[in-house]
Scaffold this motif. Structure first.
Motif, PDB file in Angstrom:
ATOM      1  N   ILE A   1       0.766  -1.203   0.017  1.00 25.00           N
ATOM      2  CA  ILE A   1       0.160   0.092   0.035  1.00 25.00           C
ATOM      3  C   ILE A   1       0.900   1.360  -0.066  1.00 25.00           C
ATOM      4  N   ASP A   2       1.903   1.196   0.807  1.00 21.21           N
ATOM      5  CA  ASP A   2       2.619   2.423   0.982  1.00 21.21           C
ATOM      6  C   ASP A   2       3.464   2.768  -0.194  1.00 21.21           C
ATOM      7  N   ALA A   3       4.068   1.586  -0.957  1.00 23.41           N
ATOM      8  CA  ALA A   3       4.926   1.746  -2.121  1.00 23.41           C
ATOM      9  C   ALA A   3       3.805   2.264  -3.214  1.00 23.41           C
ATOM     10  N   ALA A   4       2.688   1.818  -3.306  1.00 20.21           N
ATOM     11  CA  ALA A   4       1.765   2.294  -4.396  1.00 20.21           C
ATOM     12  C   ALA A   4       1.338   3.655  -4.229  1.00 20.21           C
ATOM     13  N   ILE A   5       1.270   4.138  -2.974  1.00 23.79           N
ATOM     14  CA  ILE A   5       1.043   5.609  -2.793  1.00 23.79           C
ATOM     15  C   ILE A   5       2.471   6.485  -3.072  1.00 23.79           C
ATOM     16  N   ASP A   6       3.591   5.949  -2.812  1.00 24.53           N
ATOM     17  CA  ASP A   6       4.761   6.462  -3.096  1.00 24.53           C
ATOM     18  C   ASP A   6       4.876   6.772  -4.764  1.00 24.53           C
ATOM     19  N   ASP A   7       4.476   5.632  -5.504  1.00 27.96           N
ATOM     20  CA  ASP A   7       4.486   5.629  -6.934  1.00 27.96           C
ATOM     21  C   ASP A   7       3.302   6.566  -7.339  1.00 27.96           C
ATOM     22  N   ALA A   8       2.493   6.669  -6.958  1.00 32.71           N
ATOM     23  CA  ALA A   8       1.384   7.473  -7.289  1.00 32.71           C
ATOM     24  C   ALA A   8       1.857   9.083  -7.213  1.00 32.71           C
ATOM     25  N   ARG A   9       2.366   9.228  -6.092  1.00 31.00           N
ATOM     26  CA  ARG A   9       2.932  10.772  -5.674  1.00 31.00           C
ATOM     27  C   ARG A   9       3.846  10.978  -6.795  1.00 31.00           C
ATOM     28  N   SER A  10       4.883   9.904  -7.168  1.00 27.22           N
ATOM     29  CA  SER A  10       6.049  10.201  -7.906  1.00 27.22           C
ATOM     30  C   SER A  10       5.441  10.529  -9.660  1.00 27.22           C
ATOM     31  N   ARG A  11       4.475   9.654  -9.838  1.00 24.54           N
ATOM     32  CA  ARG A  11       3.979   9.697 -11.265  1.00 24.54           C
ATOM     33  C   ARG A  11       3.086  11.100 -11.414  1.00 24.54           C
ATOM     34  N   ALA A  12       2.353  11.537 -10.177  1.00 23.96           N
ATOM     35  CA  ALA A  12       1.754  12.889 -10.581  1.00 23.96           C
ATOM     36  C   ALA A  12       2.901  13.960 -10.665  1.00 23.96           C
TER      37      ALA A  12
ATOM     38  N   GLY B   1     -13.235  12.568   4.279  1.00 23.86           N
ATOM     39  CA  GLY B   1     -12.358  11.451   3.591  1.00 23.86           C
ATOM     40  C   GLY B   1     -11.274  11.964   2.545  1.00 23.86           C
ATOM     41  N   LEU B   2     -10.719  13.214   2.771  1.00 22.18           N
ATOM     42  CA  LEU B   2      -9.619  13.573   1.874  1.00 22.18           C
ATOM     43  C   LEU B   2      -8.474  12.847   2.133  1.00 22.18           C
ATOM     44  N   GLY B   3      -7.614  12.395   1.089  1.00 23.11           N
ATOM     45  CA  GLY B   3      -6.472  11.858   1.161  1.00 23.11           C
ATOM     46  C   GLY B   3      -6.197  10.336   0.241  1.00 23.11           C
ATOM     47  N   TRP B   4      -5.564   9.604   0.870  1.00 22.31           N
ATOM     48  CA  TRP B   4      -5.272   8.347   0.018  1.00 22.31           C
ATOM     49  C   TRP B   4      -5.967   7.274   0.262  1.00 22.31           C
ATOM     50  N   ASP B   5      -6.259   6.393  -0.740  1.00 20.66           N
ATOM     51  CA  ASP B   5      -6.869   5.353  -0.787  1.00 20.66           C
ATOM     52  C   ASP B   5      -6.457   4.264  -1.470  1.00 20.66           C
ATOM     53  N   VAL B   6      -6.004   3.057  -1.180  1.00 21.05           N
ATOM     54  CA  VAL B   6      -5.396   2.110  -2.055  1.00 21.05           C
ATOM     55  C   VAL B   6      -6.409   0.687  -1.819  1.00 21.05           C
ATOM     56  N   THR B   7      -6.560   0.176  -2.807  1.00 17.42           N
ATOM     57  CA  THR B   7      -7.776  -0.897  -2.438  1.00 17.42           C
ATOM     58  C   THR B   7      -7.255  -1.969  -3.472  1.00 17.42           C
ATOM     59  N   ASP B   8      -7.654  -3.442  -3.300  1.00 21.66           N
ATOM     60  CA  ASP B   8      -7.748  -4.481  -4.055  1.00 21.66           C
ATOM     61  C   ASP B   8      -9.293  -4.912  -4.306  1.00 21.66           C
ATOM     62  N   PHE B   9     -10.104  -4.206  -3.486  1.00 18.47           N
ATOM     63  CA  PHE B   9     -11.588  -4.771  -3.656  1.00 18.47           C
ATOM     64  C   PHE B   9     -11.679  -6.102  -2.919  1.00 18.47           C
TER      65      PHE B   9
END
Length: 223
Positions: free
Chosen positions: A6-17, A49-57
């Motif tokens: 989860i944390d790596a996915a957020i790091d990646d999303a921030r970097s891509r943005a 609910g502002l902020g990060w959300d990572v899900t695999d449903f």
């Protein structure tokens, strides 16, 4: 999902943005400790609910079924119900090649899903009523989209998904940067999955948490 993933996915999303020149709000850079130590002025952000959300449903296969989201702005349910105040929401989203958000609908929310850059965005709509087509807007132009038709949207293109319409979407040909502009977002009670699925993942704490997920705000607000 593992906390480390989860944390790596957020790091990646921030970097891509950042690489794409998409500037996210300051709270998108906050770590878990910053949220927990935030002043009272941050309470509306937590409540909305502002902020990060990572899900695999709940599928346990994040590479195939999953999404990374950051809710940038959102009204309250009271404002939604009153039809006054902040009656809108916006999200930034990242999906990897072939990664799907599964078929679901919203009872209350109408949304535009927007390709902000990168790969193609493929969206499939199905009217819940059994009608043959959904009459909606694609890039602001009215269009009847057949149930099951796959819309391929290139960067800059968008589709409106009316409330009550089943839809799924995924990235095709690389990493997709997407956006969502909608009426007030309620991820707790306004998601109906065709194949019943939890909206938020169960988290395995395999590493110290560096980010606080929106699904963890309730405990912070209560305590």
């Amino acid at each position: 999902m593992k906390r480390s993933r989860i944390d790596a996915a957020i790091d990646d999303a921030r970097s891509r943005a950042e690489d794409a020149g998409i500037v996210l709000p300051g709270f998108a850079t906050w770590g878990r400790d910053e949220w927990l130590a935030a002043p009272p002025s941050a309470r509306p952000a937590l409540e909305r609910g502002l902020g990060w959300d990572v899900t695999d449903f709940g599928r346990g296969d994040f590479d195939r079924v999953g999404l990374v989201l950051c809710t940038l702005r959102n009204g309250s349910l009271a404002e939604r119900d009153a039809g006054a105040g902040q009656t809108y929401a916006e999200k930034f989203m990242v999906a990897r090649d072939g990664q799907e958000t599964p078929m679901h609908l919203h009872r209350r929310k109408t949304e535009d899903i927007i390709n902000r850059g990168g790969a193609a965005l493929v969206v499939e709509l199905h009217p819940e009523s059994g009608d043959d087509a959904v009459v909606t807007l694609v890039d602001g132009l009215e269009r009847a989209v057949r149930g099951g038709e796959q819309l391929r949207l290139e960067p800059g293109q968008s589709v409106q998904v009316p409330a009550g319409v089943y839809h799924r979407f995924w990235a095709d040909g690389g990493v997709l940067l997407a956006g969502e502009v909608s009426s007030v977002n309620d991820d707790v009670d306004d998601n109906v999955f065709l194949d019943p699925s939890p909206r938020f993942p169960a988290v395995t704490e395999d590493a110290p948490a560096r980010y606080l997920l929106v699904s963890e705000y309730e405990a912070v607000l209560a305590g």
